[in-house]
Design a protein around this motif. Sequence first.
Motif, short mmCIF file in Angstrom:
data_model
loop_
_atom_site.label_atom_id
_atom_site.label_comp_id
_atom_site.label_asym_id
_atom_site.label_seq_id
_atom_site.Cartn_x
_atom_site.Cartn_y
_atom_site.Cartn_z
N GLU A 1 -0.23 5.01 -0.11
CA GLU A 1 -1.05 5.56 -0.87
C GLU A 1 -2.23 6.44 -0.28
O GLU A 1 -2.81 7.38 -0.97
CB GLU A 1 -1.91 4.33 -1.40
CG GLU A 1 -0.98 3.61 -2.43
CD GLU A 1 -1.45 2.30 -3.10
OE1 GLU A 1 -2.67 1.96 -2.60
OE2 GLU A 1 -1.04 1.64 -3.76
N GLY A 2 -2.57 6.24 1.10
CA GLY A 2 -3.74 7.00 1.62
C GLY A 2 -3.53 8.16 2.08
O GLY A 2 -4.19 9.09 2.87
N THR A 3 -2.24 8.70 2.12
CA THR A 3 -1.62 10.04 2.41
C THR A 3 -1.23 11.12 1.33
O THR A 3 -0.68 11.96 1.55
CB THR A 3 -0.55 9.79 3.34
OG1 THR A 3 0.66 9.32 2.67
CG2 THR A 3 -0.87 8.81 4.50
N TYR A 4 -2.09 10.58 0.18
CA TYR A 4 -1.69 11.75 -0.79
C TYR A 4 -2.40 13.24 -0.62
O TYR A 4 -3.62 13.23 -0.24
CB TYR A 4 -2.46 11.32 -2.31
CG TYR A 4 -1.74 12.12 -3.39
CD1 TYR A 4 -0.66 11.58 -3.99
CD2 TYR A 4 -2.35 13.03 -4.15
CE1 TYR A 4 -0.14 12.39 -5.01
CE2 TYR A 4 -1.94 13.51 -5.26
CZ TYR A 4 -0.75 13.03 -5.74
OH TYR A 4 -0.19 13.81 -6.68
N GLY A 5 -1.58 14.20 -0.65
CA GLY A 5 -1.81 15.55 -0.41
C GLY A 5 -0.83 16.16 0.33
O GLY A 5 0.21 15.93 0.10
N ASN B 1 0.81 -1.36 0.09
CA ASN B 1 0.10 0.04 -0.02
C ASN B 1 0.87 1.22 -0.17
O ASN B 1 0.25 2.39 0.32
CB ASN B 1 -0.92 -0.10 1.25
CG ASN B 1 -0.13 0.00 2.40
OD1 ASN B 1 1.25 -0.16 2.75
ND2 ASN B 1 -0.98 0.35 3.47
N ARG B 2 2.09 1.12 -0.64
CA ARG B 2 3.01 2.43 -0.60
C ARG B 2 3.80 2.40 -1.87
O ARG B 2 3.96 1.37 -2.55
CB ARG B 2 3.98 2.29 0.87
CG ARG B 2 4.75 1.41 0.74
CD ARG B 2 5.51 1.28 2.21
NE ARG B 2 6.50 0.31 2.19
CZ ARG B 2 7.49 0.35 3.13
NH1 ARG B 2 7.49 1.29 4.19
NH2 ARG B 2 8.26 -0.47 3.14
N PHE B 3 4.09 3.62 -2.29
CA PHE B 3 5.03 3.79 -3.50
C PHE B 3 6.17 3.94 -2.87
O PHE B 3 6.44 4.85 -1.94
CB PHE B 3 4.33 4.98 -4.29
CG PHE B 3 3.28 4.84 -5.18
CD1 PHE B 3 3.19 3.82 -6.30
CD2 PHE B 3 2.08 5.25 -4.64
CE1 PHE B 3 1.95 3.44 -6.89
CE2 PHE B 3 0.76 5.03 -5.20
CZ PHE B 3 0.71 4.22 -6.31
N VAL B 4 7.35 3.58 -3.68
CA VAL B 4 8.78 3.90 -3.22
C VAL B 4 9.27 4.66 -4.40
O VAL B 4 9.21 3.98 -5.55
CB VAL B 4 9.61 2.71 -2.80
CG1 VAL B 4 11.00 3.14 -2.48
CG2 VAL B 4 8.95 1.97 -1.84
N PHE B 5 9.76 5.70 -3.99
CA PHE B 5 10.41 6.71 -5.26
C PHE B 5 11.78 6.99 -4.99
O PHE B 5 12.15 7.40 -4.01
CB PHE B 5 9.38 8.00 -5.31
CG PHE B 5 8.13 8.23 -5.77
CD1 PHE B 5 7.62 8.12 -7.01
CD2 PHE B 5 7.19 8.08 -4.64
CE1 PHE B 5 6.27 8.15 -7.26
CE2 PHE B 5 5.68 8.11 -4.93
CZ PHE B 5 5.30 8.06 -6.13
#
Length: 117
Positions: free
Chosen positions: A69-73, A53-57
């Motif tokens: 994913e749930g913390t976009y903003g 549930n997370r992206f790693v950039f």
Amino acid sequence: MSDNEPDKWVVVRITRKDCPVIHKIFASWYGGYLVSDSWKLNSGIVRVYNEGNRFVFDGRSGSTYICHEGTYGSSGYGYDVLETMIERAKQNGVSIEILPEDTDFLHLDFDDNKDKI
């Protein structure tokens, strides 16, 4: 190199005439009683992958941003900073766009970021 795990995050697309598009992470953290809110703009995304549930950039400078994913903003403070950045960039012929949350980050073209600021 450093790992960053922001409280909130957005991906911005930066464009300028006669230059390749670049994507960056604008990350923000909430402060507290003794610490102010803070933010960072990474050096440019060169790779992204999904871990549950997370992206790693991965950034051009070697830093990594672990973004849930749930913390976009962004925080209110972060949006104020970003809006100021967007307005100042316009004055210099640069466009900064906040990508929508439903963007397919895994399939954006980050190749140009490898050689740019």
